[in-house]
Design a protein around this motif. Structure first.
Motif, short mmCIF file in Angstrom:
data_model
loop_
_atom_site.label_atom_id
_atom_site.label_comp_id
_atom_site.label_asym_id
_atom_site.label_seq_id
_atom_site.Cartn_x
_atom_site.Cartn_y
_atom_site.Cartn_z
N GLU A 147 0.82 -1.21 0.00
CA GLU A 147 0.00 0.00 0.00
C GLU A 147 0.86 1.26 0.00
O GLU A 147 0.54 2.23 -0.69
CB GLU A 147 -0.92 0.00 1.22
N SER A 148 1.94 1.26 0.75
CA SER A 148 2.80 2.45 0.77
C SER A 148 3.45 2.69 -0.58
O SER A 148 3.58 3.83 -1.02
CB SER A 148 3.86 2.31 1.86
N LEU A 149 3.86 1.63 -1.28
CA LEU A 149 4.44 1.80 -2.61
C LEU A 149 3.40 2.28 -3.61
O LEU A 149 3.68 3.12 -4.47
CB LEU A 149 5.06 0.48 -3.08
N THR A 150 2.17 1.76 -3.52
CA THR A 150 1.09 2.20 -4.41
C THR A 150 0.80 3.68 -4.22
O THR A 150 0.67 4.44 -5.19
CB THR A 150 -0.17 1.37 -4.14
N LEU A 151 0.71 4.13 -2.97
CA LEU A 151 0.48 5.55 -2.71
C LEU A 151 1.67 6.40 -3.12
O LEU A 151 1.50 7.54 -3.58
CB LEU A 151 0.18 5.75 -1.22
N LEU A 152 2.89 5.85 -2.98
CA LEU A 152 4.07 6.59 -3.38
C LEU A 152 4.08 6.84 -4.88
O LEU A 152 4.36 7.97 -5.34
CB LEU A 152 5.33 5.83 -2.97
N VAL A 153 3.77 5.83 -5.67
CA VAL A 153 3.70 6.01 -7.12
C VAL A 153 2.62 7.02 -7.49
O VAL A 153 2.79 7.85 -8.38
CB VAL A 153 3.45 4.65 -7.81
N MET A 154 1.49 6.96 -6.80
CA MET A 154 0.41 7.90 -7.08
C MET A 154 0.83 9.33 -6.77
O MET A 154 0.54 10.25 -7.53
CB MET A 154 -0.81 7.52 -6.24
N CYS A 155 1.53 9.53 -5.66
CA CYS A 155 1.95 10.88 -5.30
C CYS A 155 3.08 11.39 -6.19
O CYS A 155 3.21 12.59 -6.42
CB CYS A 155 2.38 10.92 -3.84
N LEU A 156 3.92 10.49 -6.68
CA LEU A 156 4.99 10.92 -7.58
C LEU A 156 4.44 11.48 -8.89
O LEU A 156 5.01 12.40 -9.47
CB LEU A 156 5.94 9.74 -7.86
N ARG A 157 3.34 10.91 -9.37
CA ARG A 157 2.74 11.37 -10.62
C ARG A 157 1.28 11.74 -10.39
O ARG A 157 0.38 11.18 -11.00
CB ARG A 157 2.84 10.28 -11.69
N LEU A 158 1.05 12.66 -9.49
CA LEU A 158 -0.31 13.05 -9.12
C LEU A 158 -0.76 14.20 -9.99
O LEU A 158 -0.95 15.33 -9.56
CB LEU A 158 -0.37 13.43 -7.64
#
Length: 287
Positions: A147-158
């Motif tokens: 979950e933390s990696l999924t949210l990290l990818v989302m925030c990197l390209r938000l």
């Protein structure tokens, strides 16, 4: 000098432990096809004296339980499929429905916190083996790292309409294609050398085709990075599962570790595709 007395019923904590033979030394003596023999040896119920500082929640060795290779790989790919499906749905849902608008400072802070969380979870999950010997804890850390990696990818390209399905589909194709390439390694080559040879051949062919058809830079740059970096990474993960002399003895918790590594490859591939696509489009084609 006064002597030290010990009760007959008291355990002797200074006793030397029996040196249990390692799987690597066993294979070096008996060959690569000796896994089944090792499994039978490791199933013997022998009690070993254990020092007090080496005790865990288990009273018998669990590192070498017999596990079918096919069963192990099926678990890995089922977990990987679940992760990829849930991660992709979360990216699409967040991008298309919520459309969050973060300032530069808010996004930077979110990325830093998520990156630190993911690094700590991965270190706890892969580095500290004893944390994985407690049953629910390994699943909790596994889900938290995902979950933390999924949210990290989302925030990197938000960015609105940024993480779209073509990037996710192409990332899935990269992982699937190079996973199949990693199943077989020629007998006269090492696994790492085979990865380099395949990557070199594919890069040369792709570069020639791209020059011939005049492929645009915002397509060529992400494609080149996939061929040079993310594809060989997926191929290496596949070899750890399928090549006999590269994998370790199948442990109780290792299917979680293998699935986490493969999903990390997929998530970072998708993020890099989106980032490199927009970066090359803005800087190389529209300066």
């Amino acid at each position: 000098m006064l002597g030290i007395t010990r009760s007959r019923s008291a355990p002797n904590l200074s006793v030397r432990t029996y040196s249990y033979p390692s799987f690597e030394s066993f294979v070096s003596r008996h060959g690569d096809d000796s896994w089944h023999t090792w499994s039978h040896i490791s199933e013997d119920k022998v009690s070993y004296p254990v020092r007090a500082d080496q005790a865990t929640s288990f009273t018998h060795p669990i590192l070498y339980r017999k596990r079918s290779a096919l069963y192990f790989r099926c678990i890995v790919f089922v977990l990987l499929g679940i992760q990829m499906a849930l991660g992709s749905l979360q990216w699409v849902f967040t991008t298309y429905r919520w459309r969050p608008q973060f300032t530069h400072e808010e996004r930077s802070m979110s990325v830093i916190l998520l990156l630190l969380s993911w690094i700590n979870l991965i270190l706890a999950f892969i580095g500290f083996r004893r944390l994985q010997f407690t049953f629910p804890l390994n699943w909790i850390v596994f889900a938290s790292a995902f979950e933390s990696l999924t949210l990290l990818v989302m925030c990197l390209r938000l960015i609105e309409l940024d993480l779209t399905w073509p990037f996710m589909l192409f990332g899935f194709v990269v992982v699937a294609y190079y996973t199949l390439l990693g199943i077989w390694v020629p007998s006269m080559l090492t696994a790492n050398l085979w990865i380099l040879i395949v990557a070199s051949i594919v890069v040369v062919i792709t570069s020639g085709v791209a020059l011939f058809i005049r492929l645009k830079m915002h397509y060529y740059v992400p494609l080149s990075f996939c061929l040079v970096l993310f594809g060989p990474w997926a191929m290496y993960n596949s070899q750890k599962l399928f090549v006999s002399h590269m994998r370790e003895a199948y442990m109780t918790h290792q299917y979680l570790e293998a699935a986490a590594k493969m999903y990390t490859n997929y998530a970072i591939t998708v993020w890099a595709l989106v980032y490199l696509y927009h970066l090359s489009d803005e800087t190389l084609e529209n300066p």
